[in-house]
Design a protein around this motif. Sequence first.
Motif, mmCIF file in Angstrom:
data_model
loop_
_atom_site.group_PDB
_atom_site.id
_atom_site.type_symbol
_atom_site.label_atom_id
_atom_site.label_comp_id
_atom_site.label_asym_id
_atom_site.label_seq_id
_atom_site.Cartn_x
_atom_site.Cartn_y
_atom_site.Cartn_z
ATOM 1 N N SER A 1 0.799 -1.162 0.184
ATOM 2 C CA SER A 1 0.108 0.092 -0.018
ATOM 3 C C SER A 1 1.010 1.252 -0.019
ATOM 4 O O SER A 1 0.459 2.218 -0.583
ATOM 5 C CB SER A 1 -0.873 -0.072 1.093
ATOM 6 N N GLY A 2 1.952 1.270 0.500
ATOM 7 C CA GLY A 2 2.876 2.244 0.625
ATOM 8 C C GLY A 2 3.912 2.363 -0.618
ATOM 9 O O GLY A 2 4.603 3.388 -0.562
ATOM 10 N N GLY A 3 4.042 1.449 -1.336
ATOM 11 C CA GLY A 3 4.818 1.291 -2.324
ATOM 12 C C GLY A 3 6.395 1.358 -2.003
ATOM 13 O O GLY A 3 7.245 1.955 -2.646
ATOM 14 N N VAL A 4 6.568 0.478 -1.071
ATOM 15 C CA VAL A 4 8.034 0.502 -0.477
ATOM 16 C C VAL A 4 8.313 -0.927 -0.430
ATOM 17 O O VAL A 4 7.604 -1.955 -0.296
ATOM 18 C CB VAL A 4 8.272 1.345 0.735
ATOM 19 N N ARG A 5 9.669 -1.284 -0.197
ATOM 20 C CA ARG A 5 10.346 -2.807 0.196
ATOM 21 C C ARG A 5 11.023 -2.698 1.560
ATOM 22 O O ARG A 5 11.741 -3.591 1.770
ATOM 23 C CB ARG A 5 10.967 -3.050 -1.144
ATOM 24 N N LEU A 6 10.803 -1.595 2.142
ATOM 25 C CA LEU A 6 11.506 -1.722 3.716
ATOM 26 C C LEU A 6 10.472 -0.905 4.684
ATOM 27 O O LEU A 6 10.019 0.205 4.442
ATOM 28 C CB LEU A 6 12.692 -0.999 3.553
ATOM 29 N N LEU A 7 10.226 -1.656 5.823
ATOM 30 C CA LEU A 7 9.663 -0.916 6.825
ATOM 31 C C LEU A 7 10.727 -0.660 8.153
ATOM 32 O O LEU A 7 11.289 -1.729 8.308
ATOM 33 C CB LEU A 7 8.335 -1.488 7.203
ATOM 34 N N LEU A 8 10.390 0.410 8.686
ATOM 35 C CA LEU A 8 11.205 0.387 10.011
ATOM 36 C C LEU A 8 10.362 -0.408 11.105
ATOM 37 O O LEU A 8 9.139 -0.083 11.064
ATOM 38 C CB LEU A 8 11.375 1.930 10.482
ATOM 39 N N VAL A 9 11.111 -1.020 11.893
ATOM 40 C CA VAL A 9 10.401 -1.791 13.085
ATOM 41 C C VAL A 9 10.437 -1.229 14.270
ATOM 42 O O VAL A 9 11.812 -0.728 14.713
ATOM 43 C CB VAL A 9 10.814 -3.274 13.201
ATOM 44 N N THR A 10 9.406 -0.787 14.989
ATOM 45 C CA THR A 10 9.435 0.318 16.260
ATOM 46 C C THR A 10 8.764 -0.404 17.176
ATOM 47 O O THR A 10 8.013 -1.185 17.041
ATOM 48 C CB THR A 10 8.896 1.620 15.846
ATOM 49 N N ASP A 11 9.259 0.196 18.654
ATOM 50 C CA ASP A 11 8.584 -0.385 19.628
ATOM 51 C C ASP A 11 7.355 0.608 20.071
ATOM 52 O O ASP A 11 7.235 1.586 19.350
ATOM 53 C CB ASP A 11 9.454 -0.722 20.760
ATOM 54 N N ALA A 12 6.907 0.372 21.141
ATOM 55 C CA ALA A 12 5.717 1.420 21.595
ATOM 56 C C ALA A 12 6.189 2.743 21.817
ATOM 57 O O ALA A 12 5.426 3.661 21.646
ATOM 58 C CB ALA A 12 5.421 0.923 22.764
ATOM 59 N N GLU A 13 7.525 3.103 22.060
ATOM 60 C CA GLU A 13 7.854 4.378 22.150
ATOM 61 C C GLU A 13 8.805 5.014 20.970
ATOM 62 O O GLU A 13 9.290 5.945 21.039
ATOM 63 C CB GLU A 13 9.100 4.271 23.319
ATOM 64 N N GLU A 14 8.409 4.202 19.894
ATOM 65 C CA GLU A 14 9.052 4.566 18.519
ATOM 66 C C GLU A 14 10.209 4.634 18.356
ATOM 67 O O GLU A 14 10.885 5.432 17.498
ATOM 68 C CB GLU A 14 8.142 5.919 17.985
ATOM 69 N N GLN A 15 10.936 3.856 19.203
ATOM 70 C CA GLN A 15 12.543 3.429 19.010
ATOM 71 C C GLN A 15 12.779 2.568 17.972
ATOM 72 O O GLN A 15 11.933 1.527 17.969
ATOM 73 C CB GLN A 15 13.074 3.048 20.175
ATOM 74 N N VAL A 16 13.524 2.671 16.873
ATOM 75 C CA VAL A 16 13.869 1.688 16.058
ATOM 76 C C VAL A 16 14.591 0.085 16.556
ATOM 77 O O VAL A 16 15.503 0.336 17.136
ATOM 78 C CB VAL A 16 14.591 2.174 14.845
ATOM 79 N N VAL A 17 13.879 -0.931 16.581
ATOM 80 C CA VAL A 17 14.453 -2.129 16.963
ATOM 81 C C VAL A 17 14.838 -3.070 15.841
ATOM 82 O O VAL A 17 15.347 -3.860 16.075
ATOM 83 C CB VAL A 17 13.319 -2.705 17.808
ATOM 84 N N GLY A 18 14.549 -2.570 14.694
ATOM 85 C CA GLY A 18 15.110 -3.208 13.440
ATOM 86 C C GLY A 18 14.427 -2.685 12.119
ATOM 87 O O GLY A 18 13.923 -1.831 12.192
ATOM 88 N N VAL A 19 14.672 -3.483 11.127
ATOM 89 C CA VAL A 19 13.973 -3.274 9.832
ATOM 90 C C VAL A 19 13.697 -4.501 9.085
ATOM 91 O O VAL A 19 14.197 -5.742 9.377
ATOM 92 C CB VAL A 19 14.997 -2.398 8.787
ATOM 93 N N ILE A 20 12.572 -4.457 8.368
ATOM 94 C CA ILE A 20 12.213 -5.621 7.506
ATOM 95 C C ILE A 20 11.933 -5.154 6.060
ATOM 96 O O ILE A 20 11.525 -4.319 5.956
ATOM 97 C CB ILE A 20 10.694 -6.330 8.230
ATOM 98 N N THR A 21 12.338 -6.092 5.246
ATOM 99 C CA THR A 21 12.217 -5.776 4.125
ATOM 100 C C THR A 21 11.616 -7.037 3.214
ATOM 101 O O THR A 21 11.317 -7.936 3.816
ATOM 102 C CB THR A 21 13.750 -5.843 3.301
ATOM 103 N N ALA A 22 11.040 -6.616 1.852
ATOM 104 C CA ALA A 22 10.364 -7.383 1.139
ATOM 105 C C ALA A 22 11.055 -8.832 0.884
ATOM 106 O O ALA A 22 10.447 -9.901 0.827
ATOM 107 C CB ALA A 22 9.683 -6.805 -0.085
#
Length: 202
Positions: free
Chosen positions: A69-90
């Motif tokens: 839906s966003g036309g991307v192939r990578l998402l930032l993975v965040t916790d409840a405080e919006e701190q980045v804990v990783g990334v996931i790609t297609a």
Amino acid sequence: MVRRDRSFAALNTIGLPPEVSFRRPERPVMQPVTLEDGATKIMTDLDRVAALTTYPDASLHEAEQRMISGGVRLLLVTDAEEQVVGVITATDILGEKPVTFLQRYGGKREELRVADVMTPHADLQALRLHDVEHGRVGDVVATLRQAGRQHALVVDDSQGAPRIRGIISSTQIARQLGHPVEGDGRAHSFAELEAALVAAPA
């Protein structure tokens, strides 16, 4: 003190038109580049484009649909405080990682979560914004080739707490250099991209 000597007039209203849609922000136009151009031209600037995120406990299907839906192939993975804990790609979702995880731990694919296949924070490398601002497209290509990665995160650590300022994608680099990308938007393997870049104009 609040002034009370002004009167306000209600604005006119209309009935909501039938079959009405809604506006979306326009995606930035990707300008053609050469390997000698400044590297910021191939960086998605998160000051201008909102980063798409997901949570570690989201299903792989949910993450994939968010990418589509966003036309991307990578998402930032965040916790409840919006701190980045990783990334996931297609590639994480569609490649060998889910199969390997299931072979090792068992279960069903529909039970897999983002945390099962994402690249965790501890395994991520990033580029400094300062270096990207002073580098060339070809320098970024060399960096991705050396790391064997399709994406790079760009961190701005110039003012206080560091923040992810940008994302660089080999697929976007290929498009801006004028090389075709597979019809479903998937990036070439980096070997294919590298071969195409050899012939790219300087």
